[in-house]
Design a protein around this motif. Structure first.
Motif, mmCIF file in Angstrom:
data_model
loop_
_atom_site.group_PDB
_atom_site.id
_atom_site.type_symbol
_atom_site.label_atom_id
_atom_site.label_comp_id
_atom_site.label_asym_id
_atom_site.label_seq_id
_atom_site.Cartn_x
_atom_site.Cartn_y
_atom_site.Cartn_z
ATOM 1 N N SER A 51 0.838 -1.203 0.000
ATOM 2 C CA SER A 51 0.000 0.000 0.000
ATOM 3 C C SER A 51 0.871 1.250 0.000
ATOM 4 O O SER A 51 0.352 2.363 0.082
ATOM 5 N N PHE A 52 2.183 1.050 -0.108
ATOM 6 C CA PHE A 52 3.119 2.176 -0.040
ATOM 7 C C PHE A 52 2.833 3.203 -1.131
ATOM 8 O O PHE A 52 2.880 4.407 -0.885
ATOM 9 N N ASN A 53 2.542 2.720 -2.321
ATOM 10 C CA ASN A 53 2.259 3.627 -3.441
ATOM 11 C C ASN A 53 0.957 3.267 -4.155
ATOM 12 O O ASN A 53 0.764 3.594 -5.321
ATOM 13 N N ALA A 63 -4.416 5.949 -3.399
ATOM 14 C CA ALA A 63 -2.965 5.997 -3.220
ATOM 15 C C ALA A 63 -2.588 7.232 -2.402
ATOM 16 O O ALA A 63 -3.285 8.253 -2.442
ATOM 17 N N PRO A 64 -1.504 7.171 -1.625
ATOM 18 C CA PRO A 64 -1.095 8.310 -0.805
ATOM 19 C C PRO A 64 -0.969 9.602 -1.609
ATOM 20 O O PRO A 64 -0.379 9.623 -2.691
ATOM 21 N N ALA A 65 -1.555 10.674 -1.063
ATOM 22 C CA ALA A 65 -1.560 11.984 -1.718
ATOM 23 C C ALA A 65 -0.887 13.010 -0.820
ATOM 24 O O ALA A 65 -0.920 12.909 0.410
ATOM 25 N N ALA A 66 -0.308 14.026 -1.439
ATOM 26 C CA ALA A 66 0.533 14.996 -0.729
ATOM 27 C C ALA A 66 -0.217 15.848 0.282
ATOM 28 O O ALA A 66 0.408 16.511 1.113
ATOM 29 N N THR A 67 -1.538 15.856 0.245
ATOM 30 C CA THR A 67 -2.308 16.673 1.191
ATOM 31 C C THR A 67 -2.729 15.899 2.432
ATOM 32 O O THR A 67 -3.269 16.489 3.367
ATOM 33 N N ASN A 68 -2.488 14.594 2.451
ATOM 34 C CA ASN A 68 -2.993 13.762 3.541
ATOM 35 C C ASN A 68 -1.878 13.249 4.448
ATOM 36 O O ASN A 68 -0.730 13.080 4.021
ATOM 37 N N ASN A 69 -2.245 12.960 5.699
ATOM 38 C CA ASN A 69 -1.329 12.388 6.679
ATOM 39 C C ASN A 69 -1.727 10.939 6.936
ATOM 40 O O ASN A 69 -2.901 10.645 7.172
ATOM 41 N N THR A 79 6.926 -2.119 1.871
ATOM 42 C CA THR A 79 7.457 -1.350 0.750
ATOM 43 C C THR A 79 7.331 -2.201 -0.516
ATOM 44 O O THR A 79 7.179 -3.427 -0.439
ATOM 45 N N PRO A 80 7.383 -1.585 -1.699
ATOM 46 C CA PRO A 80 7.259 -2.349 -2.946
ATOM 47 C C PRO A 80 8.316 -3.456 -3.041
ATOM 48 O O PRO A 80 9.484 -3.239 -2.691
ATOM 49 N N PRO A 87 9.331 7.037 -3.726
ATOM 50 C CA PRO A 87 8.976 8.067 -2.745
ATOM 51 C C PRO A 87 7.577 7.780 -2.201
ATOM 52 O O PRO A 87 6.717 7.253 -2.913
ATOM 53 N N PHE A 88 7.357 8.123 -0.943
ATOM 54 C CA PHE A 88 6.012 8.017 -0.378
ATOM 55 C C PHE A 88 5.258 9.286 -0.733
ATOM 56 O O PHE A 88 5.756 10.392 -0.528
#
Length: 310
Positions: A51-53, A63-69, A79-80, A87-88
């Motif tokens: 679920s890293f990317n 997928a992880p987005a730059a606005t979220n924690n 990790t993959p 990068p996360f």
């Protein structure tokens, strides 16, 4: 002639403007990218998953987005499973699992060239672990904050902290399966001032630093090593003496000197080695109107009456 001037319907226009502004604001709030959200793992990544990317097991299914924690909770974030660098994507990742090894952040990459980069990685009581082979290097870049007592476990292979380490909580390095499972600090700008409990294998690489905040006699953070551990210091010790005692005989056990060794590039910032050069030996400094001496043989810093000239 009789001229009549029509006044604008001020109240009506203001109300209309406010209405449009309100609609625009609500639209802004409805956009996913307009505000940060707290996102947690809802399940663990199993073998071959990550679920890293991806959005595989995140609570928002994205997928992880730059606005979220992001938070691991008591689940596994793998990790993959390949040798590439990743990068996360999130604004931060907090590893806060309380259920021990194999949970939290688990390295499943391969090879020695890839780098995992997490811009704001926060250890909040959780585990960062290596779960591949001795030939696979977990290279962790970005920024790492030890916010509360946490653990790094280079169980099955080396972990190199390329990221600068900050925070003041206790960081524990567990005993790995073999000496290849070494935890290494490699950054020259670490601000970390917590205790390190080294139950395993540790290396301070050349140029990297460890910080020690010195207070009244016996009051300081320290690097602790039990008999079954090893530590090699090839980098720099940075002693913060701004609040240190100046009383003759004051002493601080910085290390335990049990299975601790000092490489030829070791140095202490602001100190000079007796006999010159770098490496193991006695390091001295004159500051605060007194003299301080650090002996690598004992791991003790102390206030002395004079500096050695030998």
């Amino acid at each position: 002639m009789n001229y009549t001037r029509k006044l604008p319907a001020t109240g009506s226009r203001v109300a209309q403007a406010l209405c449009f502004a309100g609609i625009a604001f609500l639209t802004f709030l409805s956009l996913p990218s307009a505000r940060g959200a707290t996102v947690s793992l809802a399940a663990s990544d199993v073998l071959g998953e990550t679920s890293f990317n991806t959005g595989l097991h995140w609570s928002n299914a994205a997928a992880p987005a730059a606005t979220n924690n992001y938070f691991t909770s008591n689940f596994i974030l793998r990790t993959p499973p390949n040798s590439s660098s990743y990068p996360f994507g999130g604004a931060s990742l907090t590893v806060n699992n309380t259920n021990g090894y194999s949970q939290g952040l688990l390295y499943k990459g391969s090879g020695s060239s890839g780098t995992i980069t997490i811009t704001n990685l926060i250890l909040a009581g959780g585990f960062i672990s290596h779960a591949m082979s001795a030939a696979d290097t977990f290279r962790l870049a970005g920024n790492l904050t030890v916010a509360s007592n946490s653990t790094i476990y280079a169980k099955q292979g080396p972990i190199i902290l390329v990221a600068p380490v900050s925070g003041s909580a206790t960081l524990t390095n567990l005993l790995a399966d073999s000496a290849s499972g070494t935890l290494s600090f490699s950054n020259a700008s670490n601000t970390f001032t917590g205790n390190i409990v080294n139950n395993g294998y540790f290396t301070l690489l050349s140029g990297a630093n460890l910080n020690f905040v010195i207070g009244d006699s016996g009051v300081n953070n320290r690097f602790n090593s039990p008999p079954n551990s090893t530590a090699l210091f090839s980098g720099r010790f940075v002693f913060d003496l701004s609040s240190a005692s100046t009383n003759l005989g004051s002493a601080w056990a910085v290390g335990t000197n049990v299975n601790q060794s000092y490489g030829s590039t070791f140095s202490a910032d602001g100190f000079a080695r007796v006999g010159g050069g770098n490496g193991a030996g006695v390091w001295q400094a004159a500051t605060n109107g007194t003299f301080y001496s650090f002996d690598t043989a004992s791991g003790v810093l102390q206030v002395v009456s004079s500096l050695s000239t030998n």
